[in-house]
Design a protein around this motif. Structure first.
Motif, PDB file in Angstrom:
ATOM      1  N   LYS A 132       0.997  -1.220   0.118  1.00 27.38           N
ATOM      2  CA  LYS A 132       0.109   0.013  -0.077  1.00 27.38           C
ATOM      3  C   LYS A 132       0.958   1.393  -0.151  1.00 27.38           C
ATOM      4  N   GLY A 133       1.723   1.332  -0.922  1.00 23.05           N
ATOM      5  CA  GLY A 133       2.634   2.646  -1.090  1.00 23.05           C
ATOM      6  C   GLY A 133       3.817   2.691  -0.272  1.00 23.05           C
ATOM      7  N   GLY A 134       3.969   1.597   0.856  1.00 24.18           N
ATOM      8  CA  GLY A 134       5.115   1.532   1.800  1.00 24.18           C
ATOM      9  C   GLY A 134       5.926   0.727   1.505  1.00 24.18           C
ATOM     10  N   SER A 135       7.239   1.068   1.526  1.00 21.28           N
ATOM     11  CA  SER A 135       8.418   0.034   1.103  1.00 21.28           C
ATOM     12  C   SER A 135       8.930  -0.588   2.535  1.00 21.28           C
ATOM     13  N   TYR A 136       9.112  -1.731   2.369  1.00 21.64           N
ATOM     14  CA  TYR A 136       9.951  -2.687   3.470  1.00 21.64           C
ATOM     15  C   TYR A 136      11.264  -2.951   2.852  1.00 21.64           C
ATOM     16  N   ILE A 137      12.453  -2.572   3.506  1.00 23.75           N
ATOM     17  CA  ILE A 137      13.630  -2.865   2.773  1.00 23.75           C
ATOM     18  C   ILE A 137      14.620  -3.686   3.947  1.00 23.75           C
ATOM     19  N   SER A 138      15.528  -4.378   3.172  1.00 27.76           N
ATOM     20  CA  SER A 138      16.421  -5.209   4.200  1.00 27.76           C
ATOM     21  C   SER A 138      17.650  -5.706   3.436  1.00 27.76           C
ATOM     22  N   GLU A 139      18.596  -5.586   3.832  1.00 28.65           N
ATOM     23  CA  GLU A 139      19.951  -5.804   3.516  1.00 28.65           C
ATOM     24  C   GLU A 139      20.612  -6.787   4.559  1.00 28.65           C
ATOM     25  N   PHE A 140      20.651  -8.132   4.099  1.00 22.78           N
ATOM     26  CA  PHE A 140      21.204  -9.101   5.298  1.00 22.78           C
ATOM     27  C   PHE A 140      22.017 -10.157   4.639  1.00 22.78           C
TER      28      PHE A 140
END
Length: 145
Positions: A132-140
């Protein structure tokens, strides 16, 4: 009862309903606003042995690889998901994930098992999820145990 009190008793419920509706519109607008939230690994991320959990508040994502099919399982339905395998030179290779059974499960065929190989060394991954327009990001880093 005077006319001012009587008028107040008639107007108060109408104002309460209008306030409730306005608050709902405001909350909905805030939820759809563009935002970026970082997902953090919970303990060690071992994608091969299916023990990689990423968290941001109540939102959790499980990332695992089974038979060269990398799967992302989320607690909330996703609009889209992209996994990046990052080599030693920091060059990402994108793998757009497709919906598997429902918007909670996304997968793509990757060569992650081959890249990790028998060396057991960690491999850098990036994950971008859209809701819904939000971005969840991760670098692992995925680690084998």
């Amino acid at each position: 009862m005077n006319k001012h009190t009587r008028t107040a008793f008639m107007v108060a419920p109408i104002l309460a309903v209008i306030g409730y509706i306005a608050a709902d519109y405001y909350a909905e607008g805030q939820a759809e606003e563009q935002k970026v939230i970082q997902l953090l690994p919970f303990n060690n991320c071992d994608v091969i042995n299916q023990t990689c959990i990423l968290r941001a508040g109540e939102f959790e994502v499980n990332v695992f690889d089974k038979n060269n099919l990398t799967t992302v399982n989320a607690t909330f339905p996703l609009d889209s998901a992209t996994l990046f395998l990052v080599d030693k030179n920091n060059n990402p290779t994108p793998y757009p994930l497709g919906m598997l059974q429902s918007p909670y499960y996304w997968h793509s065929e990757t060569n992650l098992r081959d890249l990790i190989g028998d060396s057991g060394q960690g491999y850098k991954l990036r994950l971008v999820l859209n809701i819904k327009g939000g971005s969840y990001i991760s670098e692992f880093y995925t680690e084998t145990q």
